[in-house]
Write a protein that holds these residues in place. Structure first.
Motif, PDB file in Angstrom:
ATOM      1  N   ILE A 106       0.835  -1.207   0.000  1.00 19.00           N
ATOM      2  CA  ILE A 106       0.000   0.000   0.000  1.00 19.00           C
ATOM      3  C   ILE A 106       0.868   1.253   0.000  1.00 19.00           C
ATOM      4  CG2 ILE A 106      -1.723   1.302   1.305  1.00 19.00           C
ATOM      5  CD1 ILE A 106      -2.794  -1.363   2.341  1.00 19.00           C
ATOM      6  N   GLY A 107       1.918   1.242   0.824  1.00 15.36           N
ATOM      7  CA  GLY A 107       2.803   2.399   0.897  1.00 15.36           C
ATOM      8  C   GLY A 107       3.549   2.648  -0.398  1.00 15.36           C
ATOM      9  N   GLY A 110       1.112   4.267  -2.803  1.00 13.81           N
ATOM     10  CA  GLY A 110       0.948   5.669  -2.417  1.00 13.81           C
ATOM     11  C   GLY A 110       2.182   6.492  -2.712  1.00 13.81           C
ATOM     12  N   GLY A 111       3.374   5.932  -2.435  1.00 17.80           N
ATOM     13  CA  GLY A 111       4.612   6.646  -2.727  1.00 17.80           C
ATOM     14  C   GLY A 111       4.825   6.872  -4.206  1.00 17.80           C
ATOM     15  N   PHE A 113       2.445   7.390  -6.531  1.00 20.56           N
ATOM     16  CA  PHE A 113       1.625   8.527  -6.956  1.00 20.56           C
ATOM     17  C   PHE A 113       2.159   9.844  -6.395  1.00 20.56           C
ATOM     18  CE2 PHE A 113      -1.474   5.139  -7.775  1.00 20.56           C
ATOM     19  CZ  PHE A 113      -1.936   5.527  -9.029  1.00 20.56           C
ATOM     20  N   LEU A 114       2.600   9.829  -5.131  1.00 16.51           N
ATOM     21  CA  LEU A 114       3.151  11.053  -4.547  1.00 16.51           C
ATOM     22  C   LEU A 114       4.405  11.500  -5.291  1.00 16.51           C
ATOM     23  CD1 LEU A 114       2.756  10.387  -0.710  1.00 16.51           C
ATOM     24  CD2 LEU A 114       1.588  12.151  -2.047  1.00 16.51           C
ATOM     25  N   SER A 136       3.970  14.418   1.518  1.00 14.90           N
ATOM     26  CA  SER A 136       4.972  13.369   1.695  1.00 14.90           C
ATOM     27  C   SER A 136       5.855  13.643   2.910  1.00 14.90           C
ATOM     28  CB  SER A 136       5.832  13.269   0.430  1.00 14.90           C
ATOM     29  OG  SER A 136       6.831  12.285   0.562  1.00 14.90           O
ATOM     30  N   MET A 139       3.855  12.817   6.108  1.00 15.52           N
ATOM     31  CA  MET A 139       3.619  11.382   6.263  1.00 15.52           C
ATOM     32  C   MET A 139       4.849  10.646   6.784  1.00 15.52           C
ATOM     33  SD  MET A 139       1.353  10.679   2.831  1.00 15.52           S
ATOM     34  CE  MET A 139       0.998   8.963   3.138  1.00 15.52           C
ATOM     35  N   SER A 167       1.814   1.867   6.643  1.00 16.69           N
ATOM     36  CA  SER A 167       1.531   2.266   5.256  1.00 16.69           C
ATOM     37  C   SER A 167       1.705   3.768   5.072  1.00 16.69           C
ATOM     38  CB  SER A 167       0.106   1.858   4.876  1.00 16.69           C
ATOM     39  OG  SER A 167      -0.061   0.460   4.924  1.00 16.69           O
ATOM     40  N   ILE A 168       1.219   4.547   6.031  1.00 10.16           N
ATOM     41  CA  ILE A 168       1.334   5.999   5.931  1.00 10.16           C
ATOM     42  C   ILE A 168       2.800   6.422   5.923  1.00 10.16           C
ATOM     43  CG2 ILE A 168       0.897   8.164   7.162  1.00 10.16           C
ATOM     44  CD1 ILE A 168      -1.759   6.952   8.090  1.00 10.16           C
ATOM     45  N   ALA A 171       4.554   5.300   2.639  1.00 12.38           N
ATOM     46  CA  ALA A 171       4.197   6.124   1.486  1.00 12.38           C
ATOM     47  C   ALA A 171       4.993   7.420   1.489  1.00 12.38           C
ATOM     48  CB  ALA A 171       2.700   6.413   1.487  1.00 12.38           C
ATOM     49  N   GLY A 175       7.800   7.944  -1.228  1.00 16.87           N
ATOM     50  CA  GLY A 175       7.498   9.071  -2.103  1.00 16.87           C
ATOM     51  C   GLY A 175       8.693   9.976  -2.289  1.00 16.87           C
TER      52      GLY A 175
END
Length: 291
Positions: A106-107, A110-111, A113-114, A136, A139, A167-168, A171, A175
């Protein structure tokens, strides 16, 4: 005339040498002062922390090896039970690995896309680049354990708060690293796709991602190693997994030290295994990219 020119050149060289030596001495002086200030701050900071800790560091320093000695001695006395205890706590280890794997996946998404939305020359909305970069930063600035404690208070104990917390943080960290890789990507394929009318997602998928995929996978594998340790640590605050079992075994004290030793062996073996496995694949990726 020749004598005068040689004398002038000699004086010029001596002047340059003396100037250089003066600069070297000045740098040494500044370096020494910086080191002295650093030592003073470290000593004063330690004394303040020790006083706030009731001054117990020096008093308890001679006992630092007592707990490991008790664990090892009890584990050795009950060594016949260790295989059974390892099998007992193996499901908790699988839960910890699952938390780390899902959090990393998940991270990493997310990373990704960031990083693409926060990289100059690649972002879909260039004006929002500072916003995605600050997201970013936030997070990855907040430690996983802080996020997990807040989520445990809201959601209750278990693996879900640990997964969300890791995950947060993952990411945000990925990122940043992904963005640095994406900045070095060749812009010519992206420009060529843009000239044919390709959409932003098509430009990223076909023009950027093939260039950066090896580094992305390498960083993701490295982060997976870190997340295994993080998920085990979060178990101490009630986030499930083998860390939770280790906290219970250590909290029980004498009589459960063999359980703690079995959990330590499981953790150590798992971390070494995944460290070697991911290092092998990361070396393959980087070597393949260099060739």
């Amino acid at each position: 005339m020749a004598v005068i020119s040689l004398s002038g050149a000699s004086q010029s060289v001596n002047g340059i040498q003396s100037s250089y030596m003066a600069q070297v001495q000045r740098r040494r002086l500044y370096g020494g002062l910086t080191l002295l200030i650093f030592i003073v701050l470290m000593v004063s900071g330690f004394n303040i922390a020790d006083n706030r800790n009731a001054g117990g560091f020096w008093d308890g320093l001679h006992q630092i090896g007592d707990y490991p000695a008790d664990v090892l001695s009890e584990a050795w006395e009950k060594r016949a039970d260790l295989p059974g205890l390892i099998a007992k706590y193996f499901p908790a280890l699988i839960e910890t690995i699952n938390i780390a794997a899902v959090s990393t996946l998940i991270g990493a998404i997310g990373g990704l896309f960031l990083s693409l939305l926060g990289t100059r020359g690649l972002a879909k909305w260039p004006r929002l680049i500072p916003l995605f970069r600050r997201i970013s930063d936030v997070m990855r600035a907040v430690p996983e354990i802080v996020i997990a404690l807040v989520l445990i208070f809201v959601l209750g104990g278990g693996p879900v708060p640990a997964m969300i917390a890791i995950s947060i943080h993952t990411a945000g960290a990925l990122g940043k690293m992904f963005s640095e890789v994406a900045e070095n990507a060749d812009a010519k394929p992206v420009e060529g796709l843009a000239s044919t009318g390709a959409t932003w997602s098509q430009r990223m998928l076909l023009g950027v991602f093939p260039q950066i995929a090896p580094n992305y996978v390498s960083y993701t594998l490295l982060r997976f190693e870190i997340n295994i340790r993080a998920s085990a640590i979060l178990g101490f605050v009630g986030a499930g997994g083998i860390g939770y079992e280790l906290r219970n075994a250590m909290g029980w004290g004498q009589g459960r030290f063999d359980d703690a030793a079995a959990i330590f062996l499981l953790l150590f073996g798992t971390i070494v295994f995944f460290d070697q496995l991911s290092s092998r694949y990361r070396n393959r990726l980087t070597d393949g990219q260099s060739h």
